[in-house]
Scaffold this motif. Sequence first.
Motif, short mmCIF file in Angstrom:
data_model
loop_
_atom_site.label_atom_id
_atom_site.label_comp_id
_atom_site.label_asym_id
_atom_site.label_seq_id
_atom_site.Cartn_x
_atom_site.Cartn_y
_atom_site.Cartn_z
N ILE A 1 -13.99 -14.79 -2.20
CA ILE A 1 -13.73 -13.09 -2.32
C ILE A 1 -13.87 -13.78 -0.47
N GLN A 2 -12.56 -12.86 0.30
CA GLN A 2 -12.38 -13.37 2.14
C GLN A 2 -12.39 -12.61 2.69
N ILE A 3 -14.05 -12.09 3.56
CA ILE A 3 -14.35 -10.88 3.44
C ILE A 3 -13.26 -9.65 4.70
N PRO A 4 -12.45 -10.54 4.71
CA PRO A 4 -11.43 -10.06 6.45
C PRO A 4 -10.22 -8.99 4.67
N VAL A 5 -10.52 -9.33 4.13
CA VAL A 5 -9.45 -9.25 2.67
C VAL A 5 -9.71 -7.99 2.35
N ARG A 6 -11.67 -8.30 1.87
CA ARG A 6 -12.22 -6.44 1.16
C ARG A 6 -12.24 -5.79 2.52
N ASP A 7 -12.49 -5.85 3.89
CA ASP A 7 -12.54 -5.13 4.82
C ASP A 7 -11.52 -3.97 4.73
N ARG A 8 -10.42 -5.24 4.13
CA ARG A 8 -8.57 -4.09 4.17
C ARG A 8 -8.47 -3.48 3.49
N PHE A 9 -9.00 -3.42 2.87
CA PHE A 9 -9.59 -3.30 1.63
C PHE A 9 -9.67 -1.99 1.11
N GLN A 10 -11.13 -1.58 1.56
CA GLN A 10 -11.87 -0.74 2.11
C GLN A 10 -11.43 0.32 2.56
N THR A 11 -10.98 -0.69 4.03
CA THR A 11 -10.51 0.33 5.06
C THR A 11 -9.09 1.61 4.08
N PHE A 12 -8.44 0.85 3.47
CA PHE A 12 -7.63 2.51 3.12
C PHE A 12 -7.72 3.24 2.15
N PHE A 13 -8.73 2.37 0.84
CA PHE A 13 -8.95 2.83 -0.11
C PHE A 13 -10.28 3.54 -0.13
N GLY A 14 -11.56 3.64 0.59
CA GLY A 14 -12.43 3.49 0.39
C GLY A 14 -13.13 2.52 0.11
N LYS A 15 -14.91 2.45 0.16
CA LYS A 15 -15.80 1.24 -0.39
C LYS A 15 -15.48 1.89 -1.67
N ARG B 1 -9.12 18.25 -7.49
CA ARG B 1 -9.23 17.27 -8.26
C ARG B 1 -8.75 16.08 -7.08
N ARG B 2 -9.63 15.14 -7.99
CA ARG B 2 -9.66 14.14 -7.24
C ARG B 2 -9.34 12.98 -7.32
N MET B 3 -9.03 11.99 -6.96
CA MET B 3 -7.85 10.64 -7.65
C MET B 3 -9.22 9.71 -6.32
N ILE B 4 -9.68 8.76 -7.47
CA ILE B 4 -10.23 7.66 -6.49
C ILE B 4 -10.00 6.64 -7.24
N ALA B 5 -9.16 5.80 -6.17
CA ALA B 5 -8.97 4.47 -6.38
C ALA B 5 -9.55 3.09 -5.81
N SER B 6 -11.11 3.16 -5.74
CA SER B 6 -11.20 2.52 -4.51
C SER B 6 -12.48 1.62 -5.03
N TYR C 1 0.78 -1.21 0.01
CA TYR C 1 -0.14 0.17 -0.32
C TYR C 1 0.71 1.10 -0.43
N SER C 2 2.10 1.01 1.05
CA SER C 2 2.66 2.94 0.77
C SER C 2 3.62 2.35 -0.57
N ARG C 3 3.86 1.11 -1.18
CA ARG C 3 4.62 1.07 -2.49
C ARG C 3 3.02 2.23 -3.72
N PHE C 4 2.33 1.94 -3.37
CA PHE C 4 1.23 2.00 -4.59
C PHE C 4 1.39 4.06 -4.07
N GLY C 5 1.65 4.14 -2.81
CA GLY C 5 1.45 5.59 -2.90
C GLY C 5 2.14 6.87 -3.14
N ARG C 6 3.24 5.70 -3.28
CA ARG C 6 4.56 6.52 -3.55
C ARG C 6 4.90 6.70 -4.54
N ILE C 7 4.13 5.92 -5.84
CA ILE C 7 4.07 5.69 -7.38
C ILE C 7 3.17 6.64 -7.89
N PHE C 8 1.67 6.41 -7.14
CA PHE C 8 0.58 7.64 -7.75
C PHE C 8 0.41 8.40 -6.41
#
Length: 651
Positions: free
Chosen positions: A244-258, A226-231, A202-209
């Motif tokens: 899909i595992q629910i905890p995996v989806r919950d983690r993604f939405q916690t950091f990127f949004g719904k 301006r807006r950047m939406i990556a959810s 996730y930190s690597r994604f932030g450095r790149i984009f």
Amino acid sequence: MSYAYSSAPFRPARRDSISSPSTILVQIQNGLPPWAQQWIAKLRAGPRAGRQTSPREWKAMGRLTIRRVVTIANALILFWVWTLWWGERTVFQESLEGCGWGEWEKWPSHATPHHVAFVADPQLVDPHTYPGRPWPLSTLTVKFTDQYLRRSFSLIQRNFGPDSVLFLGDLFDGGREWATGTTSSPDERYRKYKDSFWKKEYSRFGRIFSDQFKEGDALSRDPLGRRMIASLPGNHDLGFGSGIQIPVRDRFQTFFGKGNRVDVLGNHTFVSVDTVSLSAMDQPDPQTGSTGAGSGDGKSPNEAIWKEAEEFLDQMNVHRAKAETHELKSLRSQTEGYQFNHAAVEINEPSHGQLPQSETVGLPAILLTHVPLYRKAATPCGPYREHYPPSSSDEELQEDEQNSLKIGGGYQYQNVLTQTISNDLVSKVGSNLVHVYSGDDHDYCEVVHREFSGSPKEITVKSLSWAMGVRRPGFVLTSLWNPIDPATGKSLENVSPTLQNHLCLLPDQLSIFIYYGLTLALTLVILLARAVVVTIYPSQSTTADAGPMLPLTEVQRHIPTSSISSSTTFAPRGLASRGSNFNSRSFEYYPEKGRQRSPTKGTYSGQGYGQQPGNGHGKGLVGTVGGKLWGEVWFVAKVVLSWYIFLIWRW
């Protein structure tokens, strides 16, 4: 008066007991290449001899200097400098020359469109991408793919400054595999990668984009910012359907949004739907094997996966009304939230305390989904598909198997949504759906869905990464213009269509590396040929280890070897002293023949003070050629590698 004298004899101070300035200068001079020592010595020769350097001698020294600078090695260095600048800078800029907004937008002169950039499937390379690739090749793959993504995204911001940047899923390649606090990877190979690894990605994604996004701030004209939406999630971020595992989806939405959301951009309503989760609705449950409603109680075994997306679609009118009303308030510069009348009311009259109802304005709707919508098999994707161009120039071609997006699926992926999911999705988004954007396929595909009301066009955007099976990565620029009345939301001008698209292609990184490889091969061949020629024909050499090449002074008289002490050095007047580098043996120099004679060996050579051509100090011809080749290669490589590191380090 008498004087007393010491009986000890007078001993002058030793020459090496004091480091005089002249001695230091001599030491510095001795550390220079031979040709530089000769040139400096020649400059000093004229005044010491009581005469000035003649124009002829100045001209000769100039020619010598030019011959030392204009060499094959230096020419190769210049060629490499240009090549690397082309491969790391020029080719990227040239690929975007036709993508400027003014090059393809067709709006009236007074229009102020909203600019959007769609980015699909960056899929950051990780251990899941090439599981069998060894180190250091795996590390270099990560390095160069990240650099390509960062450079490309930075160019998008610098050159175009889009008002909004929308990602279409698959941000990571193995995001679904990395463990959470309560789950582990379904694949045993990746169970050692814990939740901390995902957070590093996730930190690597932030450095790149994210770090590059601000570079476009100066070009944006949107007063709302301006807006950047990556959810929007992809199957590589969460998995697909029942996998899909629910905890995996919950983690993604916690950091990127719904993943299910509505955004109003440029007076268009963007509806993002987590279709990888929604697809679990008509997939068999991995435990029971049932699908749909499944059990007799009306509940699906996969309900925990698809329920959120389904409820979002069922309440689409509410979500759209809320987002569009909020946008109109922003355009009117009204305060955030709702205002209430302050009054005392009876408990049996609760209507006075209810929120005012929002109404759908009816802005043009755009659907965002990671997985493309269903289409009939062999539906052609158009002329911009890289892998398989159209088999015919007929624009009305109804079927083209090679040019189409294949209908199929496999472990944790499905090429298109099912027909049932697609129909449900389109019908609930609204009748004013004008366009669909998707990702997942990595290649470009453009179709018109005539089976749906309004025949919306769908564009499947190319991957931005050069490691995802496409030689020419790309992205899509979209220009939106829909002038509306801020009070009512109604269009002020009859604009149709209200959006325009343009495909932008990025450089073929693999071809750039191939060109570098060919240039390297050519460099080695040239330097090898030169090393062979210089070894076989040493009199033609112009390298730094060559002896004097010009008649700098008059010819010295021949002195018999037997009368010369081994510690005595003879040299052309004014060019050598005891501090020069010609102190290893005596020699005679014949400028008219360009060769030297070693009194100790009695042999002549064009270079190297008494060495026979090709003897290589006892190493043989191959050893001499190898030594010269390595010296030239290392000389060129030091400069070229330094320049290349500078280019990739700075950008």
